[in-house]
Structures are given as structure tokens and as C-alpha cells.
Design a protein around this motif. Structure first.
Motif, PDB file in Angstrom:
ATOM      1  N   ILE A  64      -6.018 -10.294  -0.829  1.00 49.55           N
ATOM      2  CA  ILE A  64      -7.786  -9.031  -0.174  1.00 49.55           C
ATOM      3  C   ILE A  64      -6.887  -7.759  -1.516  1.00 49.55           C
ATOM      4  CG2 ILE A  64      -9.050  -8.134   0.600  1.00 49.55           C
ATOM      5  CD1 ILE A  64      -8.981 -10.569   3.084  1.00 49.55           C
ATOM      6  N   ILE A  65      -7.990  -7.512  -2.199  1.00 52.11           N
ATOM      7  CA  ILE A  65      -7.339  -6.172  -2.906  1.00 52.11           C
ATOM      8  C   ILE A  65      -8.112  -5.202  -1.690  1.00 52.11           C
ATOM      9  CG2 ILE A  65      -7.568  -4.737  -4.966  1.00 52.11           C
ATOM     10  CD1 ILE A  65      -7.627  -6.611  -6.680  1.00 52.11           C
ATOM     11  N   LEU A  66      -7.490  -4.246  -1.762  1.00 55.01           N
ATOM     12  CA  LEU A  66      -7.509  -2.833  -0.934  1.00 55.01           C
ATOM     13  C   LEU A  66      -7.823  -1.422  -1.445  1.00 55.01           C
ATOM     14  CD1 LEU A  66      -9.308  -2.420   1.674  1.00 55.01           C
ATOM     15  CD2 LEU A  66      -7.450  -1.561   2.388  1.00 55.01           C
ATOM     16  N   LEU A  90     -12.324  -5.203  -1.241  1.00 51.65           N
ATOM     17  CA  LEU A  90     -13.355  -4.496  -0.758  1.00 51.65           C
ATOM     18  C   LEU A  90     -12.742  -3.234  -1.454  1.00 51.65           C
ATOM     19  CD1 LEU A  90     -14.733  -4.375   1.819  1.00 51.65           C
ATOM     20  CD2 LEU A  90     -12.512  -3.825   3.518  1.00 51.65           C
ATOM     21  N   THR A  91     -13.625  -1.919  -1.194  1.00 47.28           N
ATOM     22  CA  THR A  91     -13.234  -0.573  -1.790  1.00 47.28           C
ATOM     23  C   THR A  91     -13.262   0.149  -0.520  1.00 47.28           C
ATOM     24  OG1 THR A  91     -15.176  -0.313  -1.565  1.00 47.28           O
ATOM     25  CG2 THR A  91     -14.643  -1.154  -3.468  1.00 47.28           C
ATOM     26  N   LYS A  92     -11.898   1.242  -0.966  1.00 45.42           N
ATOM     27  CA  LYS A  92     -12.073   2.550   0.465  1.00 45.42           C
ATOM     28  C   LYS A  92     -13.329   3.386  -0.101  1.00 45.42           C
ATOM     29  CE  LYS A  92      -6.706   1.865  -0.614  1.00 45.42           C
ATOM     30  NZ  LYS A  92      -5.596   2.569  -0.606  1.00 45.42           N
ATOM     31  N   PRO A  93     -13.326   4.087   1.038  1.00 40.13           N
ATOM     32  CA  PRO A  93     -12.936   3.774   2.441  1.00 40.13           C
ATOM     33  C   PRO A  93     -14.144   2.627   2.322  1.00 40.13           C
ATOM     34  CG  PRO A  93     -14.761   5.189   1.901  1.00 40.13           C
ATOM     35  CD  PRO A  93     -14.514   5.467   0.874  1.00 40.13           C
ATOM     36  N   PHE A  94     -12.801   1.098   3.982  1.00 42.86           N
ATOM     37  CA  PHE A  94     -13.435   0.364   4.062  1.00 42.86           C
ATOM     38  C   PHE A  94     -14.183   0.660   5.830  1.00 42.86           C
ATOM     39  CE2 PHE A  94      -8.889   1.628   4.948  1.00 42.86           C
ATOM     40  CZ  PHE A  94      -8.347   0.879   5.689  1.00 42.86           C
ATOM     41  N   SER A  95     -14.658  -0.162   6.085  1.00 44.15           N
ATOM     42  CA  SER A  95     -14.502  -0.429   7.716  1.00 44.15           C
ATOM     43  C   SER A  95     -13.574  -1.808   8.368  1.00 44.15           C
ATOM     44  CB  SER A  95     -16.315  -1.721   8.080  1.00 44.15           C
ATOM     45  OG  SER A  95     -16.177  -1.958   9.099  1.00 44.15           O
ATOM     46  N   ASP A 136       1.053 -15.680   5.200  1.00 44.04           N
ATOM     47  CA  ASP A 136      -0.022 -16.140   5.079  1.00 44.04           C
ATOM     48  C   ASP A 136      -1.119 -15.180   4.018  1.00 44.04           C
ATOM     49  OD1 ASP A 136       0.653 -18.671   7.071  1.00 44.04           O
ATOM     50  OD2 ASP A 136       1.038 -16.806   8.496  1.00 44.04           O
ATOM     51  N   LEU A 137      -0.992 -14.335   4.280  1.00 44.64           N
ATOM     52  CA  LEU A 137      -2.215 -13.548   3.316  1.00 44.64           C
ATOM     53  C   LEU A 137      -1.763 -11.907   3.002  1.00 44.64           C
ATOM     54  CD1 LEU A 137      -6.005 -12.802   4.061  1.00 44.64           C
ATOM     55  CD2 LEU A 137      -4.833 -10.703   4.121  1.00 44.64           C
ATOM     56  N   ILE A 138      -1.798 -11.464   1.777  1.00 44.36           N
ATOM     57  CA  ILE A 138      -1.366  -9.938   1.555  1.00 44.36           C
ATOM     58  C   ILE A 138      -2.642  -9.399   1.006  1.00 44.36           C
ATOM     59  CG2 ILE A 138      -0.370  -8.746  -0.547  1.00 44.36           C
ATOM     60  CD1 ILE A 138       1.226 -11.231  -0.702  1.00 44.36           C
ATOM     61  N   ILE A 139      -2.346  -7.941   1.506  1.00 47.80           N
ATOM     62  CA  ILE A 139      -3.928  -6.777   0.949  1.00 47.80           C
ATOM     63  C   ILE A 139      -2.671  -5.784   0.479  1.00 47.80           C
ATOM     64  CG2 ILE A 139      -4.891  -5.120   2.462  1.00 47.80           C
ATOM     65  CD1 ILE A 139      -4.689  -6.112   4.930  1.00 47.80           C
ATOM     66  N   LEU A 140      -3.640  -5.962  -1.238  1.00 50.68           N
ATOM     67  CA  LEU A 140      -3.103  -4.970  -2.340  1.00 50.68           C
ATOM     68  C   LEU A 140      -3.879  -4.438  -2.390  1.00 50.68           C
ATOM     69  CD1 LEU A 140      -0.715  -5.344  -4.693  1.00 50.68           C
ATOM     70  CD2 LEU A 140      -2.388  -6.889  -5.724  1.00 50.68           C
ATOM     71  N   ASP A 141      -2.867  -3.394  -2.318  1.00 44.64           N
ATOM     72  CA  ASP A 141      -3.986  -1.822  -3.098  1.00 44.64           C
ATOM     73  C   ASP A 141      -3.725  -1.984  -4.614  1.00 44.64           C
ATOM     74  OD1 ASP A 141      -4.727   0.633  -3.721  1.00 44.64           O
ATOM     75  OD2 ASP A 141      -3.331   1.670  -3.395  1.00 44.64           O
ATOM     76  N   LEU A 142      -4.544  -1.151  -5.984  1.00 39.99           N
ATOM     77  CA  LEU A 142      -4.264  -1.647  -6.871  1.00 39.99           C
ATOM     78  C   LEU A 142      -3.593  -0.360  -8.039  1.00 39.99           C
ATOM     79  CD1 LEU A 142      -7.580  -2.159  -8.345  1.00 39.99           C
ATOM     80  CD2 LEU A 142      -5.610  -3.992  -7.557  1.00 39.99           C
ATOM     81  N   MET A 143      -3.266   0.452  -7.218  1.00 37.23           N
ATOM     82  CA  MET A 143      -2.951   2.257  -7.893  1.00 37.23           C
ATOM     83  C   MET A 143      -1.460   2.289  -7.001  1.00 37.23           C
ATOM     84  SD  MET A 143      -5.523   4.974  -8.632  1.00 37.23           S
ATOM     85  CE  MET A 143      -6.922   4.408  -6.446  1.00 37.23           C
ATOM     86  N   GLU A 196       1.381  -1.105  -0.297  1.00 37.71           N
ATOM     87  CA  GLU A 196       0.266  -0.210  -0.110  1.00 37.71           C
ATOM     88  C   GLU A 196       0.585   1.477   0.151  1.00 37.71           C
ATOM     89  OE1 GLU A 196      -2.120   2.960  -0.176  1.00 37.71           O
ATOM     90  OE2 GLU A 196      -3.594   0.644   0.669  1.00 37.71           O
ATOM     91  N   ASP A 197       0.769   2.276  -0.657  1.00 35.45           N
ATOM     92  CA  ASP A 197       1.356   3.213  -0.929  1.00 35.45           C
ATOM     93  C   ASP A 197       1.117   4.722   0.370  1.00 35.45           C
ATOM     94  OD1 ASP A 197      -0.870   3.428  -3.528  1.00 35.45           O
ATOM     95  OD2 ASP A 197       0.124   5.223  -3.708  1.00 35.45           O
ATOM     96  N   GLU A 198       0.085   4.525   0.112  1.00 34.04           N
ATOM     97  CA  GLU A 198      -0.133   5.366   0.667  1.00 34.04           C
ATOM     98  C   GLU A 198      -0.147   5.508   2.315  1.00 34.04           C
ATOM     99  OE1 GLU A 198      -4.691   6.695   0.613  1.00 34.04           O
ATOM    100  OE2 GLU A 198      -4.846   5.743  -1.071  1.00 34.04           O
ATOM    101  N   LYS A 199       0.783   6.118   2.745  1.00 32.82           N
ATOM    102  CA  LYS A 199       2.090   5.532   4.715  1.00 32.82           C
ATOM    103  C   LYS A 199       0.892   5.496   5.825  1.00 32.82           C
ATOM    104  CE  LYS A 199       5.991   6.682   2.859  1.00 32.82           C
ATOM    105  NZ  LYS A 199       7.502   7.114   2.390  1.00 32.82           N
ATOM    106  N   LYS A 200      -0.617   6.572   5.241  1.00 32.18           N
ATOM    107  CA  LYS A 200      -1.010   6.446   6.361  1.00 32.18           C
ATOM    108  C   LYS A 200      -2.218   5.679   6.715  1.00 32.18           C
ATOM    109  CE  LYS A 200      -1.417  11.091   7.074  1.00 32.18           C
ATOM    110  NZ  LYS A 200      -2.078  13.284   7.633  1.00 32.18           N
ATOM    111  N   ILE A 201      -2.832   4.669   5.708  1.00 29.89           N
ATOM    112  CA  ILE A 201      -3.637   3.869   5.755  1.00 29.89           C
ATOM    113  C   ILE A 201      -2.847   2.353   6.030  1.00 29.89           C
ATOM    114  CG2 ILE A 201      -4.941   2.752   4.386  1.00 29.89           C
ATOM    115  CD1 ILE A 201      -6.181   4.684   2.530  1.00 29.89           C
TER     116      ILE A 201
END
Length: 228
Positions: free
Chosen positions: A77-79, A100-105, A48-55, A9-14
Motif C-alpha cells: 500500500i503506497i502512503l 492512499l494520500t496524506k493526510p489520511f484517515s 504479509d504487507l508493506i506500507i510504502l512512502d514514495l519520497m 517511511e522516512d517521517e519518523k513521527k508518521i
């Protein structure tokens, strides 16, 4: 718990927010901020799992996922802020386990992470467990708090499905299709009947009730007290 999760994820805050929450939940977390470095780490590390941004800078998330799928079946999981249907379809078709799309729960993301990890149970897994219940998938032995419980084959299959999907709300249709099969022909209340059978053996002898009724929807295996 203690599973290893890689966040690309390139957004460091997220990324930092996710790291804090996941580590609080008991996971081990690593972060990469670019597609190229994320791919390198995904293929070289033991995750065991990857959370992946697209941009992502360097290599976009779709390309990262394609390369991962050439060598690994690790849950991904694409976020992403990309919320168009075509993007979701592409991501899932390429091989994402969830999208899962941003913003997310955060609560929803955590549930999807748990679900993805459960679905990745390897074929040679001999035992599964949840909050004191242990099932040996090779001998069909079931224990709760060390006490042996005798189940019929269908009760066993139902409990197995509930444990694999623990803390997820399952509709009666979900349960019917996955435990009895798509071609089942018979009484439509068969799920409710077998839930009662299972409760009498798994829940009633114990103080902590796990099989929860979700009114108007179905059932869920959860740690909360059953008020039904």
C-alpha cells in the motif's frame, strides 16, 4: 490476526504513529526509514504487507516497489503526499495494491490493510472464517458457532465474497459483478433476494446479526448489531 507489516517511511513521527496504531490493532510492525534499507528488509524478511512512502532517501518508493515486484507479490500500500493522478497511476501500474494520500484517515487505512490482506489469500487456502463462521472451500461445508449450515452454490459464493471483503461496504453492483459475473442478464434485485436467503440461514438463527444493510448503498458483513 498477528500479521507482519513493514513500514517504509522516512517521517519518523508518521512511522511511529502508524506503528502504535497497528500494534494496538494486533499486527507485528517493523520500520525502515530509507528506500535502500526498506528494500533490503522487504526482500529478506517474512512480511504479509508493506506500507510504502514514495519520497524516501537513498531510493525512491517507485524504485523500491519495482524491485520488490521482481521477486515478490506481497501486498504493498503506497502512503504518500504525492496526490497527482499521474503518480497514482504509476504506482498502481508498477504493482501497488492500493494508494492512499496524506493526510489520511487512520480508519480508512486500516480498512485498506484488512482488504489487501484478504485479497492475498493464497490459492491453496482451504478455509476462510469470520466471527464464528467457517467455510471449507474444498468441501463446501459451512459452520457457524459449530452448527452446520446448508447453502446452495450461489449462497455459498455470496457468503464467500462477503467474508473475503468483511467490514467493507459493498454495493449491489460490486456483488453482482463478482458473484454473478459481468455478463449476468436477469432481475436486477437478485442480490437483495439472495441476501435474504443467506440471512435466513446465517443470521436469523443466531443472536449476533452480521449481514448489515447500508441504506442506499448495499451490504457489509460486520460485527455490529443489525438495526435494520
Amino acid at each position: 490476526m498477528g500479521e507482519n507489516i513493514l513500514i517504509i517511511e522516512d517521517e519518523k513521527k508518521i512511522a511511529r504513529f502508524l506503528q502504535i496504531e497497528l500494534e494496538h490493532g494486533g499486527y507485528n510492525v517493523a520500520i525502515e526509514y530509507s528506500g535502500n534499507e526498506g528494500l533490503r528488509r522487504a526482500l529478506d524478511g517474512n512480511y504479509d504487507l508493506i506500507i510504502l512512502d514514495l519520497m524516501l532517501p537513498g531510493m525512491d518508493g517507485f524504485s523500491v516497489l519495482k524491485e520488490i515486484r521482481k521477486k515478490s507479490s506481497i501486498p504493498v500500500i503506497i502512503l504518500s503526499a504525492k496526490d497527482e493522478i499521474k503518480d497514482k497511476v504509476m504506482g498502481l501500474d508498477i504493482g501497488a495494491d492500493d494508494y492512499l494520500t496524506k493526510p489520511f484517515s487512520l480508519e480508512e487505512l486500516m480498512a485498506r490493510i484488512r482488504n489487501a490482506l484478504r485479497r492475498n489469500i493464497k490459492a491453496n487456502t482451504k478455509k476462510i472464517s469470520y466471527d464464528g463462521i467457517t467455510m471449507d472451500l474444498s468441501t463446501y461445508e459451512v459452520l457457524r458457532d459449530g452448527q452446520k449450515i446448508d447453502l446452495t452454490k450461489k449462497e455459498f459464493d455470496l457468503l464467500k465474497y462477503l467474508i473475503i471483503n468483511a467490514e467493507i461496504v459493498l454495493t449491489r453492483e460490486n456483488i453482482l459483478e463478482n458473484v454473478w459475473g459481468y455478463n449476468y442478464i436477469g432481475e436486477t434485485n437478485i442480490v437483495d433476494v439472495y441476501i435474504r436467503y443467506l440471512r435466513s440461514k446465517i443470521d436469523e438463527p443466531f443472536s449476533n446479526k452480521l449481514i448489515q444493510t447500508i441504506r442506499g448503498v448495499g451490504y457489509s458483513l460486520r460485527k455490529e448489531k443489525n438495526e435494520n
